[in-house]
Design an enzyme around this catalytic site. Structure first.
Site, PDB file in Angstrom:
ATOM      1  N   ALA A  63       0.830  -1.200   0.000  1.00  0.00           N
ATOM      2  CA  ALA A  63       0.000   0.000   0.000  1.00  0.00           C
ATOM      3  C   ALA A  63       0.866   1.251   0.000  1.00  0.00           C
ATOM      4  O   ALA A  63       1.942   1.280   0.605  1.00  0.00           O
ATOM      5  CB  ALA A  63      -0.915  -0.005   1.227  1.00  0.00           C
ATOM      6  N   PHE A  64       0.390   2.277  -0.717  1.00  0.00           N
ATOM      7  CA  PHE A  64       1.072   3.574  -0.784  1.00  0.00           C
ATOM      8  C   PHE A  64       2.496   3.437  -1.336  1.00  0.00           C
ATOM      9  O   PHE A  64       3.381   4.191  -0.968  1.00  0.00           O
ATOM     10  CB  PHE A  64       1.087   4.250   0.594  1.00  0.00           C
ATOM     11  CG  PHE A  64      -0.274   4.354   1.222  1.00  0.00           C
ATOM     12  CD1 PHE A  64      -1.238   5.203   0.684  1.00  0.00           C
ATOM     13  CD2 PHE A  64      -0.610   3.562   2.315  1.00  0.00           C
ATOM     14  CE1 PHE A  64      -2.503   5.283   1.258  1.00  0.00           C
ATOM     15  CE2 PHE A  64      -1.866   3.635   2.882  1.00  0.00           C
ATOM     16  CZ  PHE A  64      -2.827   4.506   2.350  1.00  0.00           C
ATOM     17  N   ARG A  65       2.692   2.439  -2.207  1.00  0.00           N
ATOM     18  CA  ARG A  65       3.985   2.172  -2.843  1.00  0.00           C
ATOM     19  C   ARG A  65       5.090   1.805  -1.847  1.00  0.00           C
ATOM     20  O   ARG A  65       6.274   1.934  -2.143  1.00  0.00           O
ATOM     21  CB  ARG A  65       4.420   3.364  -3.711  1.00  0.00           C
ATOM     22  CG  ARG A  65       3.431   3.657  -4.841  1.00  0.00           C
ATOM     23  CD  ARG A  65       3.976   4.663  -5.820  1.00  0.00           C
ATOM     24  NE  ARG A  65       3.001   4.957  -6.875  1.00  0.00           N
ATOM     25  CZ  ARG A  65       2.815   4.239  -7.966  1.00  0.00           C
ATOM     26  NH1 ARG A  65       3.549   3.146  -8.162  1.00  0.00           N
ATOM     27  NH2 ARG A  65       1.914   4.585  -8.864  1.00  0.00           N
ATOM     28  N   LEU A  66       4.696   1.348  -0.686  1.00  0.00           N
ATOM     29  CA  LEU A  66       5.668   0.859   0.296  1.00  0.00           C
ATOM     30  C   LEU A  66       5.804  -0.648   0.097  1.00  0.00           C
ATOM     31  O   LEU A  66       5.348  -1.455   0.908  1.00  0.00           O
ATOM     32  CB  LEU A  66       5.214   1.208   1.717  1.00  0.00           C
ATOM     33  CG  LEU A  66       5.080   2.708   1.990  1.00  0.00           C
ATOM     34  CD1 LEU A  66       4.581   2.950   3.412  1.00  0.00           C
ATOM     35  CD2 LEU A  66       6.420   3.411   1.773  1.00  0.00           C
ATOM     36  N   HIS A  67       6.441  -1.014  -1.017  1.00  0.00           N
ATOM     37  CA  HIS A  67       6.534  -2.409  -1.418  1.00  0.00           C
ATOM     38  C   HIS A  67       7.543  -3.168  -0.559  1.00  0.00           C
ATOM     39  O   HIS A  67       8.395  -2.581   0.109  1.00  0.00           O
ATOM     40  CB  HIS A  67       6.959  -2.496  -2.890  1.00  0.00           C
ATOM     41  CG  HIS A  67       6.222  -1.550  -3.779  1.00  0.00           C
ATOM     42  ND1 HIS A  67       4.847  -1.520  -3.864  1.00  0.00           N
ATOM     43  CD2 HIS A  67       6.671  -0.578  -4.626  1.00  0.00           C
ATOM     44  CE1 HIS A  67       4.473  -0.589  -4.734  1.00  0.00           C
ATOM     45  NE2 HIS A  67       5.560   0.003  -5.198  1.00  0.00           N
TER      46      HIS A  67
END
Length: 204
Positions: A179-183
């Site tokens: 989520a939110f590009r917090l891969h």
């Protein structure tokens, strides 16, 4: 193996075990070709090329695929025997990057796989001058018809210009969407085959 899917995959110590779990899951969730991978090579000038190919399978730690050695990718693999591959499974929001050294499979292994292919695919391997200019679709269909007549109902041997390549990885990276590009990312590196892996978690 269940711990790999239910726990934190970035803590796994064996990249091949993790690959197999993700690959098995992709085979149940991807609508088409879960074994498709983007293969990247470079030409004599260092200019990169990428295209989709199909992973035929794994042989020990190696990733194996087959192609025409007279094609653009075949010539590049023979000239610069290194490659990168990328699996992207959109249904799982995951990807795996592989980099490594390339070698050719044995004649016996190539023969066995070629004979396992559908007959029309074997004829196509003889008919297609892969990557070379084609004047029309009719010319291709005519070449297929010529080869089909040539072999009739007999055995279709493997063309001398058709074989398998294996990528022996020195780098595997696993990525999972967050989520939110917090891969989540974890990478395994080694200097050469047979050496122990160094594992590191990466910032997204």
């Amino acid at each position: 193996m269940e711990r790999l899917t239910s726990g934190d995959f970035t803590a796994e110590q064996d990249p091949f075990a993790l690959f197999q779990v993700w690959f098995d899951e992709a085979k149940t969730s991807e609508p088409n070709d879960p074994h498709a991978m983007a293969l990247s090579t470079v030409d004599a000038d260092g200019m990169p090329n990428s295209r989709m190919v199909l992973l035929n399978g794994r042989d020990g730690e190696d990733f194996v695929f087959y192609t025409n050695t007279q094609s653009q990718k075949g010539e590049e693999l023979l000239g610069q025997p290194k490659a990168a591959a990328l699996f992207h499974w959109k249904s799982l929001r995951r990807q795996i990057r592989i980099r490594g050294h390339v070698s050719i499979v044995s004649e016996e292994m190539a023969d066995a796989y070629f004979q396992s292919r559908p007959r029309d695919s074997r004829i196509g391997a003889w008919a297609s001058q892969q990557s070379r200019p084609l004047e029309s679709r009719f010319a291709l269909e005519k070449a297929v018809a010529v080869q089909a007549a040539k072999f009739g109902l007999g055995t279709i041997p493997r063309p001398p210009h058709w074989t398998g390549f294996r990528i022996t990885p020195v780098y595997l990276e696993f990525w999972k969407d967050g989520a939110f590009r917090l891969h989540d990312r974890v990478v395994f590196r080694r200097a050469s085959a047979g050496e122990p892996w160094a594992r590191a978690r990466l910032y997204p």
